[in-house]
Design an enzyme around this catalytic site. Structure first.
Site, mmCIF file in Angstrom:
data_model
loop_
_atom_site.group_PDB
_atom_site.id
_atom_site.type_symbol
_atom_site.label_atom_id
_atom_site.label_comp_id
_atom_site.label_asym_id
_atom_site.label_seq_id
_atom_site.Cartn_x
_atom_site.Cartn_y
_atom_site.Cartn_z
ATOM 1 N N GLU A 35 6.700 1.590 4.283
ATOM 2 C CA GLU A 35 6.304 1.593 5.743
ATOM 3 C C GLU A 35 6.977 0.710 6.489
ATOM 4 O OE1 GLU A 35 1.700 2.449 6.185
ATOM 5 O OE2 GLU A 35 2.093 1.686 3.908
ATOM 6 N N ARG A 260 1.663 -4.244 -9.744
ATOM 7 C CA ARG A 260 2.341 -4.841 -8.565
ATOM 8 C C ARG A 260 2.453 -6.463 -8.989
ATOM 9 N NH1 ARG A 260 -1.356 -5.500 -3.184
ATOM 10 N NH2 ARG A 260 0.754 -6.884 -2.678
ATOM 11 N N LYS A 270 1.409 -7.726 3.607
ATOM 12 C CA LYS A 270 2.292 -7.861 4.944
ATOM 13 C C LYS A 270 1.553 -8.079 6.152
ATOM 14 C CE LYS A 270 4.192 -3.785 4.398
ATOM 15 N NZ LYS A 270 5.022 -2.578 4.847
#
Length: 559
Positions: A35, A260, A270
């Site tokens: 994104e 992850r 983020k």
């Protein structure tokens, strides 16, 4: 980007089974779908490595696709930085650069198809009411009073949403699945919301935008992705993606989730990294203390070291935390092979060699990299006045201090043996200069009589050295888990107040004059350093990439 992945992890075992059964016709086609609402970080590097490396291993294809479905958080700056970072890491998408916004018209038509099939409806509940109606993990949700609108009314309202008749947040389009499902993702998820906002690519062509969960799986389908490899937080979203695909009757990729990357002393959110930028805790997304790819690059990390690190941590289904020392070991190991050696004095102390001729300058031969003989040697100027490190001298040393003290002889790297004969102090009693003598017979650093001083010091010639600013970076957070903050405080309470020390008066040998930003060196006895973009033609700025002390190697030896 050449991957060393072997077909042994669980992702490749799944793909091997698909290859054996003929699913996807023997194709392997992966993608990295960021994104564009922030900069990529080291966790994204792992995902890129897995997706691109897997496609490369099987001779397949790899796409870079931006899931640009939220114009209020997306910027061209982020798109440009992501493209640069992915390319810098070595992944090659060839001509397959895509955007979810490329598919807005198709996604809209598919949404209409679901409305026509009685599988989607326009809801007038407020965002707060939708959350309330959704239920909890232990209690089922309840149907919206607008859930049973007729197909005709839903089609009309959705068209009017698209035409811009309604204000932001007044209506949404929801999938009609099951408000009692134990998987909350299936409780009539939102597919479209109204946002009168300009999109970086489509401008004001749309005022309704697809939700990520609606656009993501269909974008994979459109691109013919075979294996949608993503992190574990999307595991509970997979039934929703599958439901959309099944209801539409379109091509179905296989989603596979992996754990992850979590690193000690590091944040991977983020949203929280953006907060650090906006609140001025760091100088920007590319601050060398940040875990962003741009920050690591500015600090001096190489793509090869990052890929080696990702290779070593492997692929797992179980969440875990990796010691940041392992990442530092990878960069140290890489730079040890490739970095030019130079001498730099970070905190200079003046040394005058009283028995050395005042107008004489010699050139000493220095090895550029003892790990790679092909890098050759260089000439280092030597003169009567030098600089050494302040920490390399003590007037009244403890027992195990073997460096320079009054009356003691030490070796100067590549040069001569010197002995301190006098100490010069200022009015406040601070040591500002050392008076020494040298032994002319020890040129090159060896004595004919075989004596061997216990210390070898680095140095620079005062009249030849370049002025430089050196920035010593440490972990941005003082706690191994930044989220583990005292009660009533958040992660910012764990910011390390000593994460940056600026040394404005460093001196470095003239070999580095004109070095371009990004050039990497080993400062002998100090660590690995990189030329910062803040450098000018008259003044170099260096960032410390990593020190010489290898914590991870010590851990491995103990094990």
């Amino acid at each position: 980007m050449t991957s060393t992945i072997e077909s042994t992890n669980f992702i490749h075992q799944i793909i091997d089974e698909h290859m054996a059964t003929g699913r996807f016709g023997g194709r392997v086609h992966t993608r990295f779908p960021p994104e564009p609402n922030g900069y990529l970080h080291i966790g994204h590097a792992k995902s890129i490595w897995i997706n691109y490396g897997t496609a490369e291993l099987y001779g397949g294809k790899f796409n870079l696709r931006f899931d640009d479905t939220n114009p209020t958080k997306e910027e061209q700056e982020y798109i440009d930085s992501i493209i640069y970072d992915v390319k810098w890491l070595g992944a090659d998408w060839e001509d397959r650069l895509f955007f979810a916004s490329d598919y807005f018209q198709q996604l809209y038509e598919w949404a209409v198809q679901l409305i026509e099939a009685g599988k989607a409806y326009v809801d007038d509940l407020s965002p707060e009411e939708i959350r309330e109606y959704r239920g909890t993990l232990t209690e089922p949700g309840k149907n919206s009073p607008y859930r049973d609108r007729s197909i005709e009314e839903n089609l009309d309202l959705f068209q009017r949403m698209k035409d811009g008749e309604f204000p932001d947040g007044s209506r949404v389009l929801r999938a009609k699945i099951d408000m009692a499902s134990p998987n909350v993702n299936l409780r009539d998820p939102i597919m479209y919301r109204i946002l009168h906002a300009e999109h970086p690519r489509t401008g004001d062509a749309w005022c309704i935008y697809p939700m990520y969960d609606w656009a993501h799986g269909q974008s994979d389908s459109i691109e013919g992705i075979t294996h949608s490899i993503c992190t574990l937080e999307f595991e509970n979203n997979r039934p929703l993606y599958d439901w959309f695909i099944e209801q539409l009757g379109i091509y179905a990729p296989q989603q596979i989730e992996f754990a992850r990357l979590n690193l000690t002393y590091t944040l991977m959110s983020k949203r929280k990294l953006l907060r650090l930028v906006r609140e001025g805790a760091v100088s920007g997304w590319d601050d060398p203390r940040m875990p962003t790819i741009s920050g690591l690059r500015r600090r001096g990390y190489t793509p090869e070291a990052i890929r080696t690190f990702c290779d070593r941590i492997g692929v797992s289904k179980a969440n875990s935390v990796v010691d940041i020392a392992m990442l530092e070991h990878a960069i140290r190991e890489d730079l040890n092979q490739r970095a030019q050696r130079v001498m730099a004095v970070l905190k200079p102390l003046k040394v005058v060699i009283e028995n050395y001729p005042e107008d004489q300058v010699e050139e000493m031969d220095a090895v550029n990299n003892p790990e790679d003989a092909s890098m050759g040697t260089r000439k280092v100027p030597f003169s009567r006045v030098l600089y050494i490190e302040q920490d390399d001298f003590m007037e009244d040393p403890p027992k195990k201090f073997f460096r320079l003290t009054p009356g003691r002889e030490v070796r100067l790297r590549y040069a001569y043996f010197i002995t301190c004969t006098d100490v010069v102090k200022d009015a406040d009693g601070n040591i500002v200069e050392l008076r020494c003598t040298y032994d002319p017979a020890t040129r090159g650093g060896d004595a004919p009589d075989g004596r061997k001083p216990k210390a070898t010091l680095h140095w620079v010639s005062a009249s030849h050295a370049l002025d430089a600013e050196v920035r010593l970076y440490d972990h941005l957070f003082a706690a191994p888990d930044p989220e583990d903050a005292p009660e009533g405080q958040d992660f910012t309470a764990n910011l390390n107040p000593n994460s940056l020390e600026v040394l404005p008066s460093a001196r470095i040998e003239p070999f580095v004059e004109g070095a371009a930003p990004g050039s990497r060196y080993q400062f002998e006895r100090q660590g690995y350093f990189c030329v910062d973009p803040d450098s000018t033609a008259n003044r170099l700025v260096f960032n410390r990439t990593v020190g010489l002390r290898d914590t991870w190697a010590k851990i491995q030896r103990k094990q």
